[in-house]
Scaffold this motif. Structure first.
Motif, short mmCIF file in Angstrom:
data_model
loop_
_atom_site.label_atom_id
_atom_site.label_comp_id
_atom_site.label_asym_id
_atom_site.label_seq_id
_atom_site.Cartn_x
_atom_site.Cartn_y
_atom_site.Cartn_z
N GLN A 586 7.77 -4.66 -2.62
CA GLN A 586 7.73 -5.16 -1.24
C GLN A 586 6.65 -6.22 -1.05
O GLN A 586 6.72 -7.01 -0.11
N ASP A 587 5.64 -6.20 -1.92
CA ASP A 587 4.56 -7.18 -1.81
C ASP A 587 4.91 -8.38 -2.66
O ASP A 587 4.52 -8.51 -3.82
N LYS A 588 5.73 -9.29 -2.11
CA LYS A 588 6.20 -10.44 -2.86
C LYS A 588 5.08 -11.40 -3.22
O LYS A 588 5.15 -12.08 -4.25
N GLU A 589 4.05 -11.51 -2.41
CA GLU A 589 2.97 -12.46 -2.66
C GLU A 589 1.86 -11.86 -3.50
O GLU A 589 0.87 -12.55 -3.79
N ALA A 590 1.98 -10.60 -3.88
CA ALA A 590 0.96 -9.91 -4.69
C ALA A 590 -0.41 -9.97 -4.03
O ALA A 590 -1.44 -10.19 -4.67
N SER A 591 -0.42 -9.78 -2.70
CA SER A 591 -1.69 -9.83 -1.97
C SER A 591 -2.39 -8.49 -1.92
O SER A 591 -3.58 -8.41 -1.59
N GLY A 592 -1.67 -7.40 -2.27
CA GLY A 592 -2.27 -6.08 -2.21
C GLY A 592 -2.14 -5.41 -0.86
O GLY A 592 -2.68 -4.31 -0.69
N PHE A 593 -1.47 -6.04 0.11
CA PHE A 593 -1.32 -5.47 1.46
C PHE A 593 0.16 -5.42 1.81
O PHE A 593 0.96 -6.27 1.38
N VAL A 594 0.54 -4.42 2.58
CA VAL A 594 1.88 -4.29 3.14
C VAL A 594 1.75 -3.93 4.61
O VAL A 594 0.72 -3.43 5.06
N ASP A 595 2.81 -4.21 5.38
CA ASP A 595 2.81 -3.86 6.80
C ASP A 595 2.89 -2.35 6.98
O ASP A 595 3.36 -1.62 6.10
N VAL A 610 2.97 12.29 4.78
CA VAL A 610 2.01 11.49 5.55
C VAL A 610 1.39 12.31 6.69
O VAL A 610 0.41 11.86 7.31
N ASP A 611 1.98 13.47 7.00
CA ASP A 611 1.43 14.31 8.08
C ASP A 611 0.25 15.14 7.62
O ASP A 611 -0.42 15.77 8.45
N ASP A 612 -0.01 15.17 6.32
CA ASP A 612 -1.14 15.94 5.81
C ASP A 612 -2.45 15.30 6.28
O ASP A 612 -2.56 14.07 6.39
N SER A 613 -3.45 16.14 6.54
CA SER A 613 -4.72 15.64 7.08
C SER A 613 -5.43 14.74 6.08
O SER A 613 -6.01 13.71 6.44
N LEU A 614 -5.38 15.10 4.78
CA LEU A 614 -6.03 14.25 3.77
C LEU A 614 -5.33 12.91 3.65
O LEU A 614 -5.98 11.87 3.51
N ILE A 615 -3.98 12.91 3.69
CA ILE A 615 -3.23 11.66 3.59
C ILE A 615 -3.51 10.79 4.80
O ILE A 615 -3.64 9.56 4.70
N LYS A 616 -3.61 11.41 6.00
CA LYS A 616 -3.91 10.62 7.20
C LYS A 616 -5.28 9.96 7.09
O LYS A 616 -5.46 8.79 7.46
N GLU A 617 -6.27 10.69 6.58
CA GLU A 617 -7.61 10.11 6.44
C GLU A 617 -7.61 8.98 5.42
O GLU A 617 -8.27 7.96 5.60
N LEU A 618 -6.84 9.14 4.32
CA LEU A 618 -6.76 8.07 3.32
C LEU A 618 -6.10 6.83 3.89
O LEU A 618 -6.53 5.70 3.63
N ILE A 619 -5.06 7.01 4.70
CA ILE A 619 -4.39 5.85 5.31
C ILE A 619 -5.34 5.15 6.27
O ILE A 619 -5.37 3.92 6.37
N MET A 621 -8.63 5.00 6.05
CA MET A 621 -9.65 4.26 5.30
C MET A 621 -9.08 3.04 4.59
O MET A 621 -9.81 2.08 4.30
N CYS A 622 -7.76 3.04 4.31
CA CYS A 622 -7.12 1.89 3.64
C CYS A 622 -6.58 0.88 4.62
O CYS A 622 -6.07 -0.17 4.20
N THR A 623 -6.68 1.15 5.94
CA THR A 623 -6.12 0.24 6.93
C THR A 623 -7.10 -0.90 7.19
O THR A 623 -8.30 -0.68 7.40
N TYR A 631 -2.71 -0.98 -0.28
CA TYR A 631 -2.08 0.13 -1.00
C TYR A 631 -2.68 0.39 -2.36
O TYR A 631 -2.23 1.32 -3.06
N PHE A 632 -3.69 -0.40 -2.80
CA PHE A 632 -4.25 -0.17 -4.14
C PHE A 632 -4.98 1.18 -4.21
O PHE A 632 -4.76 1.98 -5.13
N ASN A 633 -5.87 1.42 -3.21
CA ASN A 633 -6.57 2.71 -3.20
C ASN A 633 -5.61 3.86 -2.92
O ASN A 633 -5.81 4.99 -3.40
N PHE A 634 -4.60 3.59 -2.11
CA PHE A 634 -3.62 4.63 -1.82
C PHE A 634 -2.86 5.04 -3.09
O PHE A 634 -2.59 6.22 -3.33
N VAL A 635 -2.51 4.06 -3.94
CA VAL A 635 -1.81 4.35 -5.19
C VAL A 635 -2.72 5.10 -6.15
O VAL A 635 -2.29 5.98 -6.89
N ARG A 636 -4.02 4.77 -6.14
CA ARG A 636 -4.96 5.45 -7.04
C ARG A 636 -5.03 6.94 -6.77
O ARG A 636 -5.29 7.75 -7.67
N ALA A 637 -4.80 7.34 -5.53
CA ALA A 637 -4.88 8.75 -5.20
C ALA A 637 -3.72 9.55 -5.81
O ALA A 637 -3.82 10.77 -5.96
#
Length: 640
Positions: A586-595, A610-619, A621-623, A631-637
């Motif tokens: 989905q990241d055609k420009e390889a910018s590391g960000f998605v909507d 995504v309703d999990d409390s840990l996943i919400k906190e990770l989202i 911090m990555c926003t 999504y780089f740090n999100f994928v690392r998790a």
């Protein structure tokens, strides 16, 4: 005559003359045009306007009216098309009737037989009604056999009639050119054909046998001969029976020697041996047929026969203790003939069957004597002397006149004038070197590195070119197979060792950041994290000093601790395999960000909670901003 409307003289019976009063001799018009088309019409009057005394309808019309049946409701029925005509040479091509017959032949000049029965085959060719008579060839019969009557139409009588397949049947006699043949049987095809044509076949008969031939089949009288072995019996029993062996003569140990193939023939009728050489195409040898003529081969000579003049006299039984026999030729063993040692590796099926019946050897294995080509010798290069590049030094070992090594032209064309620049510091215990800064230039077209030190006034160090363009080898790499630095090794915080000097990359220019974003696949997660930190420093406002977080600050530590906790909790789930590929697609420009909308769609398709409390906190911090998520740090998790 005046009252008669028809002009002219009367035509009385028995008289014929021309009417001299007739003046018109024209014929009526029979062609006309209607609507532009020519239409023929039947004449109503004859020449000169006379009335025609005959019927106006043609004979075909009269026949049609006479034979016309009452019409059906929907008209007359249509006639079926005539059957397709197939000529006889096509319908009966290669169809032959075969009959078994015999005829009796008188033998007036022999006291042992008075008549002879000769068996023949009569062939009838349906395509042209021709016939031929063939007599099977019997070995050593002394009679010219084969084609008795060539293929032709055979006369049946003196009137001129010819034999037809309707005249042939089992159990009848037919006379052909004065010889009477008695038909006894026919093959299956002939029987089916004649029965399909309505001919009732007579029952088959037995073939008559020749009395003299049956007399010869009786067992011969046995005679006791004084000799231990009857050579005549051997000749008659094993006539035309030959053992064939395939052998090789390996002469590679001598100078210019080679391995050559031979065929050894052993004749059972007289125990003679013959050796033939197998010639190959373009082998450079004279094509003589035999290496050794057919002869008996001595195996062991008597003691006083070693000086026997074999070149002028033939060896007899007095000079030989033992001759070569069939038991001396075994597949898998060697045999020495005339000073040459032949290795027998195979034989033909008849020889295998003979050894099975005669000596009880069930199976003679075929031995593979083909020599496999040795593996190619790997070319070893001498040790690197340290001067220039190893690719340039290796050219001295390939050709007599060294040539420049081939370069990747496509890579040079695509990356021409593309240079990655980095700011680095020298890692040195000397205090004066701590403030020195260097500019690394990485040339993508040639993978070379140059180092430049900007001059600093009153520093006491002369700046300028620190290192010219060259390839830099990584530490701890092999001398023969060196590994050079690539663009993936340069990122913020990386340590680069150049000829014993260690440099730490501090910063990059904007082009390097764009290059790393567009080629994120060839960089490690550590390198991509350095880019993320660089963007975070650029996007953080300078006035917000309370919320500013550095790379070593508590924000990064909290993020790493959160990622570690999520990895332990969601370890082994199936949706973690292709999560990175889904975001990169989905990241055609390889910018590391998605909507955000696309981010949650991907999470929903991969069943990420995504309703999990840990996943919400990770989202959270990555926003970045309102609608962008890194999504780089999100994928690392979710990677292990």
């Amino acid at each position: 005559m005046a009252s008669n409307p028809v002009h002219g003289l009367p035509f009385l019976p028995g008289t014929s003359f021309n009417d001299s009063t007739k003046t018109a001799f024209h014929r009526s018009q029979t062609l006309g045009y209607r609507n532009g088309y020519a239409i023929a019409r039947r004449p109503t009057v004859g020449i000169g306007g006379e009335r025609l005394p005959v019927n106006q309808l043609s004979q075909a019309d009269l026949d049609e009216l006479a034979n016309k049946a009452p019409a059906l409701t929907y008209g007359e029925p249509k006639q079926a098309p005539p059957a397709q005509f197939i000529p006889a040479h096509v319908a009966f091509d290669k169809k032959v009737l075969k009959f078994d017959a015999y005829f009796q032949e008188d033998v007036p000049m022999s006291t042992e037989e008075h008549y002879r029965i000769r068996q023949v085959h009569i062939y009838y060719y349906l395509e042209d009604d021709s016939m031929s008579v063939m007599e099977p060839i019997v070995e050593n019969s002394g009679i010219p056999q084969g084609k008795l009557i060539k293929r032709q139409r055979l006369p049946k009588n003196d009137v001129g009639n010819h034999y037809h397949w309707k005249d042939l049947n089992r159990g009848i006699n037919i006379t052909i050119y004065g010889k009477t043949f008695h038909i006894v049987d026919c093959d299956h095809f002939t029987q089916e054909f004649l029965e399909s044509q309505g001919i009732e076949l007579n029952p088959p008969e037995k073939m008559a046998l020749d009395p003299y031939t049956e007399l010869r089949k009786q067992p011969l009288r046995k005679y006791v001969t004084p000799s231990d072995f009857d050579q005549l019996k051997q000749f008659l029993t094993f006539d035309k029976q030959v053992l064939r062996f395939y052998a090789i003569w390996d002469d590679t140990d001598s100078m210019f020697g080679e391995c050559r193939n031979y065929i050894i023939h052993y004749y059972l009728m007289d125990d003679t041996v013959e050796i033939r050489e197998v010639h190959e195409r373009n082998n450079g040898r004279d094509p003589f047929p035999l290496l050794m003529n057919r002869q008996r081969m001595p195996k062991i000579l008597v003691e006083n026969a070693e000086t026997f003049p074999q070149c002028v006299l033939e060896i007899s039984d007095q000079e030989v203790l033992e001759w070569y026999t069939a038991k001396d030729f075994i597949v898998g063993k060697t045999v020495t003939i005339r000073g040459r040692t032949f290795f027998i590796y195979d034989c033909d099926p008849f020889t295998r069957q003979y050894y099975k019946e005669k000596f009880g050897i069930a199976d003679l294995p075929s031995i593979d004597v083909s020599k496999k080509e040795p593996p190619p010798v790997k070319q070893e290069l001498p040790p690197y002397n340290g001067y220039g590049l190893i690719e340039d030094s290796a050219q001295n070992c390939f050709v007599l006149i060294p040539k420049a090594p081939k370069s990747d032209v496509i890579k040079m064309l695509l990356n021409d004038n593309k240079v990655l620049r980095y700011l680095a510091a020298l890692e040195s215990p000397i205090p004066e070197d701590k403030d020195r800064r260097f500019v690394f230039s990485y040339f993508l077209a040639t993978d070379m590195i140059s180092i430049f030190e900007p001059p600093v006034r009153n520093s006491g160090i002369i700046g300028g070119k620190y290192l010219g363009r060259t390839k830099v080898v990584k530490p701890n790499s092999s001398v023969d197979y060196p590994v050079y630095y690539s663009p993936s090794d340069f990122f913020i915080g990386a340590v680069i060792e150049v000829f014993g000097h260690r440099f730490i990359i501090l910063d990059t220019d904007e082009y390097v950041l764009k290059y790393m974003e567009s080629n994120a696949a060839q960089y490690s997660p550590e390198a991509l994290l350095s880019i993320q930190k660089r963007f975070q420093r650029q996007e953080s406002p300078a006035s917000d000093s309370e919320n500013k977080r550095t790379e070593e600050g508590p924000g990064v530590q909290e993020l790493e601790a959160l990622i570690d906790t999520i990895q332990k909790q969601f370890k082994g789930h199936p949706y973690k395999d292709n999560i990175c590929e889904a975001f990169q697609d989905q990241d055609k420009e390889a910018s590391g960000f998605v909507d955000k909308e696309m981010f949650f769609k991907i999470c929903d398709s991969l069943s990420i909670p995504v309703d999990d409390s840990l996943i919400k906190e990770l989202i959270r911090m990555c926003t970045h901003g309102e609608d962008r998520i890194n999504y780089f740090n999100f994928v690392r998790a979710f990677s292990h």
